[in-house]
Design an enzyme around this catalytic site. Sequence first.
Site, PDB file in Angstrom:
ATOM      1  N   HIS A 209       0.877  -1.178   0.000  1.00 46.05           N
ATOM      2  CA  HIS A 209       0.000   0.000   0.000  1.00 46.05           C
ATOM      3  C   HIS A 209       0.913   1.226   0.000  1.00 46.05           C
ATOM      4  CE1 HIS A 209      -4.029  -1.836   0.501  1.00 46.05           C
ATOM      5  NE2 HIS A 209      -3.266  -2.871   0.804  1.00 46.05           N
ATOM      6  N   CYS A 240      -7.693  -1.304   3.425  1.00 44.34           N
ATOM      7  CA  CYS A 240      -8.359  -2.359   4.180  1.00 44.34           C
ATOM      8  C   CYS A 240      -9.289  -1.713   5.197  1.00 44.34           C
ATOM      9  CB  CYS A 240      -7.321  -3.231   4.881  1.00 44.34           C
ATOM     10  SG  CYS A 240      -8.058  -4.492   5.920  1.00 44.34           S
TER      11      CYS A 240
HETATM   12  P1  HMG Z   1     -16.700 -14.271  12.484  1.00 44.56           P
HETATM   13  O1  HMG Z   1     -17.746 -13.291  12.852  1.00 44.56           O
HETATM   14  O2  HMG Z   1     -15.529 -14.408  13.391  1.00 44.56           O
HETATM   15  O3  HMG Z   1     -17.215 -15.718  12.289  1.00 44.56           O
HETATM   16  O4  HMG Z   1     -16.199 -13.978  11.007  1.00 44.56           O
HETATM   17  P2  HMG Z   1     -18.585 -16.401  11.975  1.00 44.56           P
HETATM   18  O5  HMG Z   1     -18.151 -17.697  11.350  1.00 44.56           O
HETATM   19  O6  HMG Z   1     -19.357 -16.382  13.225  1.00 44.56           O
HETATM   20  O7  HMG Z   1     -19.387 -15.557  10.868  1.00 44.56           O
HETATM   21  C1  HMG Z   1     -20.098 -14.363  11.087  1.00 44.56           C
HETATM   22  C2  HMG Z   1     -21.212 -14.209  10.061  1.00 44.56           C
HETATM   23  O8  HMG Z   1     -20.662 -14.191   8.739  1.00 44.56           O
HETATM   24  C3  HMG Z   1     -22.202 -15.357  10.063  1.00 44.56           C
HETATM   25  O9  HMG Z   1     -23.465 -14.836   9.635  1.00 44.56           O
HETATM   26  C4  HMG Z   1     -21.684 -16.273   8.986  1.00 44.56           C
HETATM   27  O10 HMG Z   1     -22.671 -17.077   8.414  1.00 44.56           O
HETATM   28  C5  HMG Z   1     -21.167 -15.300   7.976  1.00 44.56           C
HETATM   29  P3  HMG Z   1     -24.701 -14.700  10.674  1.00 44.56           P
HETATM   30  O11 HMG Z   1     -24.869 -16.053  11.230  1.00 44.56           O
HETATM   31  O12 HMG Z   1     -24.217 -13.693  11.695  1.00 44.56           O
HETATM   32  O13 HMG Z   1     -25.820 -14.217   9.808  1.00 44.56           O
HETATM   33  N1  HMG Z   1     -20.054 -15.824   7.176  1.00 44.56           N
HETATM   34  C6  HMG Z   1     -19.960 -15.735   5.835  1.00 44.56           C
HETATM   35  N2  HMG Z   1     -20.774 -15.240   4.891  1.00 44.56           N
HETATM   36  C7  HMG Z   1     -20.368 -15.322   3.609  1.00 44.56           C
HETATM   37  N3  HMG Z   1     -19.181 -15.864   3.238  1.00 44.56           N
HETATM   38  C8  HMG Z   1     -18.344 -16.379   4.150  1.00 44.56           C
HETATM   39  C9  HMG Z   1     -18.725 -16.331   5.513  1.00 44.56           C
HETATM   40  N4  HMG Z   1     -18.133 -16.724   6.647  1.00 44.56           N
HETATM   41  C10 HMG Z   1     -18.939 -16.403   7.665  1.00 44.56           C
HETATM   42  N5  HMG Z   1     -17.181 -16.905   3.772  1.00 44.56           N
HETATM   43  C11 HMG Z   1     -14.807 -13.975   9.054  1.00 44.56           C
HETATM   44  C12 HMG Z   1     -15.002 -14.502  10.476  1.00 44.56           C
HETATM   45  C13 HMG Z   1     -13.387 -14.242   8.633  1.00 44.56           C
HETATM   46  C14 HMG Z   1     -15.785 -14.697   8.133  1.00 44.56           C
HETATM   47  C15 HMG Z   1     -15.101 -12.467   9.071  1.00 44.56           C
HETATM   48  O14 HMG Z   1     -14.296 -11.881  10.055  1.00 44.56           O
HETATM   49  C16 HMG Z   1     -14.853 -11.814   7.736  1.00 44.56           C
HETATM   50  O15 HMG Z   1     -15.446 -12.169   6.709  1.00 44.56           O
HETATM   51  N6  HMG Z   1     -14.020 -10.808   7.743  1.00 44.56           N
HETATM   52  C17 HMG Z   1     -13.703 -10.025   6.551  1.00 44.56           C
HETATM   53  C18 HMG Z   1     -12.233  -9.954   6.418  1.00 44.56           C
HETATM   54  C19 HMG Z   1     -11.898  -9.157   5.169  1.00 44.56           C
HETATM   55  O16 HMG Z   1     -12.441  -9.356   4.079  1.00 44.56           O
HETATM   56  N7  HMG Z   1     -10.939  -8.214   5.326  1.00 44.56           N
HETATM   57  C20 HMG Z   1     -10.479  -7.414   4.234  1.00 44.56           C
HETATM   58  C21 HMG Z   1      -9.635  -8.224   3.309  1.00 44.56           C
HETATM   59  S1  HMG Z   1      -8.004  -8.573   3.953  1.00 44.56           S
HETATM   60  C22 HMG Z   1      -7.036  -7.291   3.323  1.00 44.56           C
HETATM   61  O17 HMG Z   1      -7.544  -6.370   2.733  1.00 44.56           O
HETATM   62  C23 HMG Z   1      -5.560  -7.412   3.492  1.00 44.56           C
HETATM   63  C24 HMG Z   1      -4.841  -7.777   2.188  1.00 44.56           C
HETATM   64  O18 HMG Z   1      -5.144  -6.852   1.150  1.00 44.56           O
HETATM   65  C25 HMG Z   1      -3.334  -7.789   2.428  1.00 44.56           C
HETATM   66  C26 HMG Z   1      -2.896  -6.480   3.097  1.00 44.56           C
HETATM   67  O19 HMG Z   1      -2.971  -5.419   2.489  1.00 44.56           O
HETATM   68  O20 HMG Z   1      -2.509  -6.605   4.261  1.00 44.56           O
HETATM   69  C27 HMG Z   1      -5.230  -9.181   1.698  1.00 44.56           C
HETATM   70 MG    MG Z   2      -4.199  -4.955   0.868  1.00 40.87          MG
END
Ligand code: HMG
Ligand code: MG
Length: 303
Positions: A209, A240
Amino acid sequence: MPLPTKVKIVEVSPRDGLQNEKEFIATSIKIELVDRLSQAGVPNVEAVSFVSPKWVPQMADGADVMAGIQRRPGSIYSALTPNLRGFEAALAAGIDEVVIFGAASEAFSQKNINCSIAESVARFEPVAQAAKAAGLRLRGSISCALGCPYQGEVSIANVVDVTQRYLAMGCDEIDIADTIGVGTAARVGQVMRAVTEVVDPARVSGHFHDTYGQALANILAALQTGVSIFHTSVAGLGGCPYAKGATGNVATEDVLYMLRGMDIDTGIDLDAIVDIGQWISGHIGHKSSSRAGNALAARKANA
Ligand code: HMG
Ligand code: MG
């Protein structure tokens, strides 16, 4: 070490670029973005993520995006998959490469994926196994490899440790990510040298970034260690949602301009990328942050 003569660009704007946008971007625009990037010659597009829509609402239409694109033969389409549910969705959508994403910082792991580093590795294990069983490519992303918004300094030993855990799970590629853009060239060189002691540099990428304006220098430092894969985002889109103050990824236009000047081949049409950068910036309503992109677009407009 001689610099690589070829670089693989992974365009992360459809995922990292758009995930932070507050206003929902129409699925048709996302599809057009992915298509225009692949038509411009981008070999690997990080197209979508299959994460919780409660956490990242902008990425809720990943399956529709994948169903709508025109696949360019030879291009790899990647998706973020934090758990098996995400993996199943990616498999159904015809994704070529799934990305597991953890952090080298304990504090960031909690904020981004709501668990510790050790828990995240355990959570990724079944995803990695499923990806291998399905014959998909597997990539492991290490956030905060050069610093953390919550804990500050991150040790190089932690970055190497997560790298080794990912390798043990069968990751084909390891992303060294500077989530908040704080890294500088000397530190990037040290981190990349340490990581490439445990994995072939051909399997390591730099995901920088550009928050502090260091990304181009950091790419050069990484090139000097033999790393030849870089993640970039057209118009410098990105950030992010769990890394406050972090701005976009290094702009694809800026990187292509630099690499062209160094005679390093990417196979990507810079002119087409400049047009895409201007087009997508218009759609999301803020000016492109690519210096080279804006300069080249102005030159074209005045020609
Ligand atoms: P959680 O709350 O710890 O766990 O989420 P959960 O399993 O209890 O899930 C919560 C809710 O999400 C539930 O729904 C699940 O069904 C649903 P509810 O029962 O409350 O209605 N759920 C999903 N829905 C769709 N698809 C799925 C899924 N999994 C659970 N796969 C979890 C844990 C990891 C899922 C959550 O924290 C999450 O999705 N976080 C988003 C993380 C993210 O996308 N971050 C940004 C990207 S990373 C980034 O940008 C960094 C990177 O660019 C490198 C860098 O720059 O450093 C890669
Ligand atoms: Mg990133």
